[in-house]
Design an enzyme around this catalytic site. Structure first.
Site, PDB file in Angstrom:
ATOM      1  N   LYS A 149       0.934  -0.982   0.136  1.00  0.00           N
ATOM      2  CA  LYS A 149       0.107  -0.003  -0.017  1.00  0.00           C
ATOM      3  C   LYS A 149       0.974   1.222   0.163  1.00  0.00           C
ATOM      4  CE  LYS A 149       0.774   1.870   3.293  1.00  0.00           C
ATOM      5  NZ  LYS A 149       1.857   2.420   3.666  1.00  0.00           N
ATOM      6  N   TYR A 234      -4.631   4.125   6.155  1.00  0.00           N
ATOM      7  CA  TYR A 234      -5.125   2.988   7.411  1.00  0.00           C
ATOM      8  C   TYR A 234      -6.367   3.643   7.933  1.00  0.00           C
ATOM      9  CZ  TYR A 234      -0.614   0.569   7.003  1.00  0.00           C
ATOM     10  OH  TYR A 234       0.632  -0.148   6.567  1.00  0.00           O
TER      11      TYR A 234
HETATM   12  P1  NAD Z   1      12.310   1.544   1.955  1.00  0.00           P
HETATM   13  O1  NAD Z   1      12.986   3.012   1.520  1.00  0.00           O
HETATM   14  O2  NAD Z   1      12.851   1.029   3.162  1.00  0.00           O
HETATM   15  O3  NAD Z   1      12.547   0.367   0.798  1.00  0.00           O
HETATM   16  C1  NAD Z   1      12.337   0.772  -0.467  1.00  0.00           C
HETATM   17  C2  NAD Z   1      13.309  -0.031  -1.409  1.00  0.00           C
HETATM   18  O4  NAD Z   1      12.953   0.224  -2.812  1.00  0.00           O
HETATM   19  C3  NAD Z   1      14.600  -0.026  -1.069  1.00  0.00           C
HETATM   20  O5  NAD Z   1      15.235  -1.134  -1.209  1.00  0.00           O
HETATM   21  C4  NAD Z   1      15.102   0.784  -2.175  1.00  0.00           C
HETATM   22  O6  NAD Z   1      16.539   0.469  -2.714  1.00  0.00           O
HETATM   23  C5  NAD Z   1      14.106   0.338  -3.613  1.00  0.00           C
HETATM   24  N1  NAD Z   1      14.203   1.146  -4.663  1.00  0.00           N
HETATM   25  C6  NAD Z   1      14.070   0.899  -5.978  1.00  0.00           C
HETATM   26  N2  NAD Z   1      13.921   1.968  -6.671  1.00  0.00           N
HETATM   27  C7  NAD Z   1      14.156   2.886  -5.914  1.00  0.00           C
HETATM   28  C8  NAD Z   1      14.162   4.282  -6.364  1.00  0.00           C
HETATM   29  N3  NAD Z   1      14.073   4.880  -7.637  1.00  0.00           N
HETATM   30  N4  NAD Z   1      14.018   5.166  -5.059  1.00  0.00           N
HETATM   31  C9  NAD Z   1      14.134   4.792  -3.943  1.00  0.00           C
HETATM   32  N5  NAD Z   1      14.102   3.476  -3.636  1.00  0.00           N
HETATM   33  C10 NAD Z   1      14.070   2.775  -4.647  1.00  0.00           C
HETATM   34  O7  NAD Z   1      10.837   1.661   1.939  1.00  0.00           O
HETATM   35  P2  NAD Z   1       9.790   0.730   2.681  1.00  0.00           P
HETATM   36  O8  NAD Z   1       9.579   1.385   4.170  1.00  0.00           O
HETATM   37  O9  NAD Z   1      10.193  -0.754   2.613  1.00  0.00           O
HETATM   38  O10 NAD Z   1       8.823   0.864   1.914  1.00  0.00           O
HETATM   39  C11 NAD Z   1       8.266   0.144   0.698  1.00  0.00           C
HETATM   40  C12 NAD Z   1       6.753   0.285   0.373  1.00  0.00           C
HETATM   41  O11 NAD Z   1       6.326  -0.779   1.364  1.00  0.00           O
HETATM   42  C13 NAD Z   1       6.009   1.585   0.292  1.00  0.00           C
HETATM   43  O12 NAD Z   1       5.225   1.349  -0.710  1.00  0.00           O
HETATM   44  C14 NAD Z   1       5.546   1.444   1.755  1.00  0.00           C
HETATM   45  O13 NAD Z   1       4.354   2.398   1.650  1.00  0.00           O
HETATM   46  C15 NAD Z   1       5.121   0.118   2.024  1.00  0.00           C
HETATM   47  N6  NAD Z   1       5.045   0.016   3.442  1.00  0.00           N
HETATM   48  C16 NAD Z   1       4.086  -0.895   3.773  1.00  0.00           C
HETATM   49  C17 NAD Z   1       4.062  -1.103   5.253  1.00  0.00           C
HETATM   50  C18 NAD Z   1       3.077  -1.830   5.653  1.00  0.00           C
HETATM   51  O14 NAD Z   1       2.883  -1.931   7.088  1.00  0.00           O
HETATM   52  N7  NAD Z   1       2.144  -2.646   4.919  1.00  0.00           N
HETATM   53  C19 NAD Z   1       4.995  -0.627   6.214  1.00  0.00           C
HETATM   54  C20 NAD Z   1       6.060   0.162   5.559  1.00  0.00           C
HETATM   55  C21 NAD Z   1       6.070   0.254   4.309  1.00  0.00           C
END
Ligand code: NAD
Length: 380
Positions: A149, A234
């Site tokens: 999401k 949420y």
């Molecule tokens: P994060 O920044 O920790 O990870 C993102 C990943 O995407 C990294 O590994 C990064 O290298 C990669 N990536 C690939 N192309 C990229 C670009 N052009 N720029 C930046 N990063 C790039 O983020 P996260 O917290 O893991 O979040 C990722 C997704 O998960 C988001 O959509 C977020 O909304 C969702 N999320 C959901 C929950 C949940 O509880 N369901 C919790 C946190 C995050």
């Protein structure tokens, strides 16, 4: 098999089993009888034997700290592959999770997933505005897709994801983990069964104080918006699954007290929703302060709600009659992935489908429109 997900398929179900089975979309197999449209015990036994290979696309914080550990606790899923743009991460994950070299991809080689029968599902865990790109690549390679999401940053991009999966004959679901969480399921039951009478008003909010000013969550091009897209969603979801209705109008207001840090995205928003049955919801979201993590549903004869509501663990529920909403603590990501595997293995619809993800994005866009125009926005 993790005992938390073991299913009892005959005899009386305990309340806990009812909740878990509801979260898995399995409601009606009792005392040897099978409800219409439900799988037979034999089919269910066969399903228990199967696991689906998941490839995680994007190895950031969520994949590392929540999803990969959760995969180890699932019943029908296994971590089979990874898709990453960072070779050093590939090496680390390969060693840690014993992932074969042939199951490691980068964003440019994803089309080669088509030749890999080890991988059934791609779980897209990249920044919001990349979900469509990675979903399309996975679907075109013949894989089912679970997208984090918010589903994407526009209605049009959500529709592209739905169309691509439909065209490929593959399933698409959105990572709405709360829809599988027992406290949330209990609140849905309290609302639907009118235990406190008809729900009339809902208050819901989720926000936190965001750190690093350079992160993608503060860049409009990658995030599509700020607190609203990230965590306000949420609160919106909660109002929709508690009412079981789609809002007919929305009005919203924004404030930005730090225009430097929040130059590109929203900082704090409050919005109101009206539902067709007359229920009103008042919601809030912020990237400025910690502590907003709750919902309360006020009904004719009492109230119930959760606080904290949307955390990964430690969810607490309360009711106006003094009883606690006590429920089993589960791994929400494991339940969400097992549910998707169940939908794939039984060819049944996911309750957190792409269409469900798109409905939220349409409403979030209406929130932004209301802020821009200063007027309520009608939702068809
Ligand atoms: P994060 O920044 O920790 O990870 C993102 C990943 O995407 C990294 O590994 C990064 O290298 C990669 N990536 C690939 N192309 C990229 C670009 N052009 N720029 C930046 N990063 C790039 O983020 P996260 O917290 O893991 O979040 C990722 C997704 O998960 C988001 O959509 C977020 O909304 C969702 N999320 C959901 C929950 C949940 O509880 N369901 C919790 C946190 C995050």
């Amino acid at each position: 098999m993790n005992s938390k997900y073991r299913l009892r398929i005959a005899g009386k179900q305990s309340r806990r089993e009812f909740l878990l089975n509801s979260s898995l979309g399995i409601a009606g197999v009792v005392a040897g009888a099978t409800m219409p449209g439900m799988a037979t015990p034999t089919a269910r036994a066969a399903e228990r034997e199967k696991t689906l290979g998941f490839a995680l696309c994007g190895l950031g914080s969520l994949s590392t700290n929540q999803i990969a550990p959760a995969l180890q606790k699932t019943r029908n899923c296994r971590l089979a592959g990874i898709i990453t743009g960072t070779p050093a991460k590939a090496e680390k994950w390969k060693a840690q999770y014993n992932i074969p070299e042939k199951n490691i991809y980068n964003y440019e080689t994803m089309h080669r997933l088509a030749d890999n029968p080890d991988i059934d599902v791609v779980y897209v865990v990249t920044p919001n505005a990349l979900h469509a790109e990675h979903t399309l690549k996975a679907a075109r390679a013949g894989k089912h897709v679970l997208s984090e999401k918010p589903m994407e940053v526009s209605v049009q991009k959500c529709q592209l994801m739905i169309d691509a999966c439909k065209e490929a004959g593959r399933k698409l679901a959105v990572g709405y983990r709360c829809q599988f969480e027992p406290h949330h399921l209990e609140c849905m039951r309290l609302a639907r069964e009118k235990v406190f009478g008809d729900v009339k008003i809902i208050e819901a909010g989720f926000g936190f104080r965001i750190g690093d000013p350079t992160q993608w969550r503060l860049k409009h091009g990658l995030a599509g918006g700020g607190a609203l897209m990230d965590v306000g969603i949420y609160a919106l979801q909660a109002t929709r699954y508690l009412t079981g209705e789609e809002p007919i109008s929305v009005s919203a207001m924004e404030t930005k007290t730090d225009p430097v840090k929040f130059k590109e995205v929203d900082e704090s928003i409050v919005w109101q929703l009206k539902f067709p049955g007359g229920i009103l919801a008042s919601c809030s979201t912020t990237y400025l302060v910690n502590g907003i993590n709750r919902y309360t549903a006020y009904a004719e004869k009492g109230w119930f709600g959760l606080d904290p509501a949307y955390s990964y663990s430690g969810i607490r529920g309360r009711r106006s009659d003094g009883k606690e909403i006590s429920a089993e603590e589960i791994d929400q990501f494991a339940a969400e992935m097992d549910n998707f595997a169940h939908c794939i293995l039984t060819n049944t619809a996911s309750k957190v489908s792409g269409e469900e993800g798109l409905r939220d994005i349409r409403i979030l866009m209406a929130v932004y429109e209301s802020i821009k125009t200063g007027q309520p926005v009608k939702l068809a």
